[in-house]
Design a protein around this motif. Structure first.
Motif, PDB file in Angstrom:
ATOM      1  N   HIS A   1      -1.396   2.582  -5.130  1.00 32.54           N
ATOM      2  CA  HIS A   1      -1.248   3.996  -5.494  1.00 32.54           C
ATOM      3  C   HIS A   1       0.111   4.440  -4.993  1.00 32.54           C
ATOM      4  O   HIS A   1       0.784   3.687  -4.290  1.00 32.54           O
ATOM      5  CB  HIS A   1      -2.355   4.870  -4.875  1.00 32.54           C
TER       6      HIS A   1
ATOM      7  N   THR B   1      -6.925   3.739  -1.952  1.00 31.81           N
ATOM      8  CA  THR B   1      -6.666   2.327  -1.641  1.00 31.81           C
ATOM      9  C   THR B   1      -7.645   1.344  -2.282  1.00 31.81           C
ATOM     10  O   THR B   1      -7.233   0.407  -2.964  1.00 31.81           O
ATOM     11  CB  THR B   1      -6.664   2.136  -0.112  1.00 31.81           C
TER      12      THR B   1
ATOM     13  N   LYS C   1      -5.527  -3.759   6.235  1.00 32.44           N
ATOM     14  CA  LYS C   1      -6.756  -2.972   6.048  1.00 32.44           C
ATOM     15  C   LYS C   1      -7.880  -3.850   5.523  1.00 32.44           C
ATOM     16  O   LYS C   1      -7.645  -4.685   4.648  1.00 32.44           O
ATOM     17  CB  LYS C   1      -6.534  -1.887   4.989  1.00 32.44           C
TER      18      LYS C   1
ATOM     19  N   HIS D   1       1.158   8.627   5.446  1.00 37.99           N
ATOM     20  CA  HIS D   1       0.124   9.553   5.925  1.00 37.99           C
ATOM     21  C   HIS D   1       0.573  10.343   7.152  1.00 37.99           C
ATOM     22  O   HIS D   1       0.256  11.513   7.294  1.00 37.99           O
ATOM     23  CB  HIS D   1      -1.160   8.797   6.258  1.00 37.99           C
TER      24      HIS D   1
ATOM     25  N   ASP E   1       0.837  -1.197   0.000  1.00 35.07           N
ATOM     26  CA  ASP E   1       0.000   0.000   0.000  1.00 35.07           C
ATOM     27  C   ASP E   1       0.878   1.255   0.000  1.00 35.07           C
ATOM     28  O   ASP E   1       1.725   1.419   0.878  1.00 35.07           O
ATOM     29  CB  ASP E   1      -0.883  -0.039   1.261  1.00 35.07           C
TER      30      ASP E   1
ATOM     31  N   ASP F   1       1.963   2.820   3.673  1.00 42.13           N
ATOM     32  CA  ASP F   1       0.925   3.848   3.488  1.00 42.13           C
ATOM     33  C   ASP F   1       0.663   4.612   4.779  1.00 42.13           C
ATOM     34  O   ASP F   1       0.532   5.837   4.785  1.00 42.13           O
ATOM     35  CB  ASP F   1      -0.370   3.192   2.998  1.00 42.13           C
TER      36      ASP F   1
ATOM     37  N   HIS G   1      -2.488  10.951  -0.784  1.00 40.93           N
ATOM     38  CA  HIS G   1      -2.409  10.573  -2.195  1.00 40.93           C
ATOM     39  C   HIS G   1      -3.821  10.784  -2.724  1.00 40.93           C
ATOM     40  O   HIS G   1      -4.672  11.280  -2.006  1.00 40.93           O
ATOM     41  CB  HIS G   1      -1.971   9.107  -2.323  1.00 40.93           C
TER      42      HIS G   1
HETATM   43 ZN    ZN Z   1      -3.449   5.843   2.073  1.00 36.25          ZN
END
Ligand code: ZN
Length: 572
Positions: free
Chosen positions: A380, A94, A191, A336, A53, A332, A513
């Motif tokens: 991404h 995501t 996730k 963040h 991720d 990810d 993102h």
């Molecule tokens: Zn993210």
């Protein structure tokens, strides 16, 4: 004379038999290429899809000096590496990326247009995979609730989760059909949405709970936890990190970003700190498991759980290929909270290299890498933070959603409509259709006027009106918006920020993102498997090609709605 004739007949008969035999063999070979390919050493028993991720396409190159030889480097050395893989949709989030990797098609078709969209019927926001009919399966007797930081998850109206709203079949769904229900299909992740999308309609999914530190699932998949999963959760492995620290794994001088540890715009997750060492909360801290996800240890726990799954579910043990998708969420989360140009980012990618090496070693032991078709990619990329870019002399900022709404409403007033915006959740603006209908003005004109007003706004590159998108707007950005457009889920106006601008100003999460710019669309795509020739390919390819390539490698048709094409270098 008679004898000669007999001999000629004999020869003809033998020749005919020969032709028939060749024809029969040809039929067998052409009709059963998969079986022929699957025999012996080259047999694929496992399709392993690894997703990282938020792993932007340039990060492996940036950090490769810190990698060992058995993780990313091993895949790159043995496999086919695509250095220019770009998503073709605008909203690089995501669920959108995972669903694209799984189905081989764009959000316009698979329907996952964003982590969040406005439910027009219920007139409220909805979270992509929420499903009230698929409640979570409790993993322990007492109810535990953590604090939710994920802005998309926070909007979910129910805790239930299922792939019901995913509108296109996945590679795993096709595999199951092809092998008459005998292929096992699993998706796991830190996730929920990253596990559920990859597992498709027929696979099983497990994901990490930031409430409990357990790997959980929903009633869509199971009525009760399998024994091995219950046992794993019973060991409370996540809780053991309480009060410990995430430290740098090597000397600071070996990091490219050693100086990028303490920056004012990074986020401290309630005591986790902005600099190394990062200290995890004590047991009972409601953010402990969120902190763990924003560290390499969330990914390590995911691998630990996966090992139990692979052994106990007997993944990759026979000639029917199984599918196992593992999506690592740590990079990810770090993006963040600390941004992609942080020391934390370099350290977590370096640590993930070792976790990946561990995964490959384990798969080699249990299944054999010679029987494993691997693909690694990302859902991404990630943007550098506006504050960081401004520090470097590239002056950008954050857009305030209320100001975007005010500008749109002002444009609506020219048509005599008060408060024409019903909802704005980046990137979509949903307009009040009833108010527009009451004015008898063509909705197209209202949309266009608002889109024009927004395009003039500082920090906005382009606002795309849905109705005029079909008629008059074109270009690469509009193509990406079109690929993102689902008729009932998407909004009326799509707002695109200028490069490095952020479409939101607030919330607990500073990094982001979700744009159509290359830092968000560029991801690694690496295939590795039996018979593949190692090579690096720089031509433009797309993540929609991944699922059709996996299918072609096994001799199957692509997933039903796939728009991508099999990548020829993988199939050679
Ligand atoms: Zn993210």
């Amino acid at each position: 004379m008679k004898q000669m004739k007999v001999q000629v007949y004999k020869r003809i008969i033998i020749r005919c038999l020969g032709f028939a035999l060749i024809a029969l063999m040809g039929t067998l070979l052409s009709g059963h290429t998969t079986l022929a390919k699957a025999e012996g050493d080259q047999e694929v028993r496992l399709v392993l899809q690894v997703t990282v991720d938020g792993l932007r396409g340039d990060l492996l190159d940036r950090y490769q000096a810190g990698f060992g030889k058995d993780g990313f480097r091993a895949l790159m050395k043995q496999g086919v590496v695509y250095t220019n893989a770009q998503y073709q949709h605008a909203n690089t989030e995501t669920i959108v990326g995972h669903a694209t990797l799984a189905t081989g098609t764009v959000p316009a078709q698979h329907g996952m247009i964003g982590n969040v969209w406005f439910d027009r019927e219920a007139k409220e926001l909805s979270y992509n995979i929420e499903d009230p009919d698929a409640p979570l399966l409790p993993s322990r007797e007492e109810h535990v609730e953590g604090e939710q930081v994920d802005p998309a998850q926070k909007l979910a109206r129910t805790k239930g989760r299922s792939p019901k709203v995913l509108l296109a079949p996945t590679f795993g769904d096709s595999l199951t059909a092809y092998y008459a229900g005998k292929a096992k299909v699993f998706g796991v992740s830190g996730k929920d949405r990253s596990a559920v999308a990859m597992a498709g309609q027929v696979g099983k999914a497990f994901w990490f709970s930031t409430d409990t530190g357990d790997f959980i699932t929903s009633k869509y998949y199971y009525d009760a936890y399998p024994d091995w999963a219950q046992k794993w959760n019973g060991q409370r492995k996540a809780e053991k990190f309480a009060g410990t620290e995430w430290t740098l794994s090597a000397d600071p001088s070996t990091y490219l970003l050693a100086e990028q540890d303490d920056r004012s715009y990074e986020m401290d997750i309630k005591g986790y700190g902005r600099t190394f060492p990062h200290r995890f909360g004590e047991a009972g801290n409601k953010l402990l498991y969120t902190q763990l996800v924003a560290s390499p240890f969330g990914d390590e726990l995911l691998l630990d759980f996966s090992k139990e799954l692979i052994v106990n579910e007997k993944i990759g043990q026979d000639s029917v290929p199984d599918y196992f998708s593992i999506s690592f969420s740590g990079v990810d989360a770090v993006n963040h909270f600390f941004g992609p140009s942080s020391l934390e980012n370099e350290e977590i990618v370096r640590h993930l290299d070792r976790t990946l090496a561990d995964l490959l070693k384990f798969v080699d032991k249990i299944v054999g890498l010679k029987h494993t078709l691997i693909v690694l990619s990302a859902d991404h990329g990630i943007a550098d933070m506006p504050e960081y870019m401004t520090e470097l002399g590239y002056d950008v900022g954050r857009l305030v959603p209320e100001e975007i709404v005010a500008t749109a409403n002002k444009a609506g007033e020219a048509f005599g409509i008060e408060d024409v915006v019903r909802f704005f959740y980046r990137p979509y603006i949903y307009l009040d259709e009833e108010k527009i209908a009451a004015t008898k003005v063509k909705p197209y004109l209202v949309e266009k006027a608002i889109a024009n007003a927004l395009t003039d706004f500082e920090g906005i590159e382009l606002a795309v009106s849905t109705r005029s998108m079909a008629k008059e707007q074109s270009g690469p950005l509009v193509d990406k918006v079109r690929n993102n457009h689902h008729v009932s889920r998407s909004g009326d106006i799509y707002v695109i920020q200028k490069p490095y601008w952020f479409l939101f100003d607030e919330g607990p999460i500073p990094g982001m993102h979700g744009s159509p710019w290359r830092y968000d669309t560029h991801v690694p795509v690496i295939f590795s498997g039996p018979g593949m020739t190692a090579q690096t390919i720089s031509r433009l390819v797309h993540p929609v090609d991944v699922a059709p390539t996996l299918a072609a490698f096994l001799g199957m048709s692509p997933p039903a709605a796939a728009q991508g094409n099999p990548l020829k270098e993988v199939l050679k």
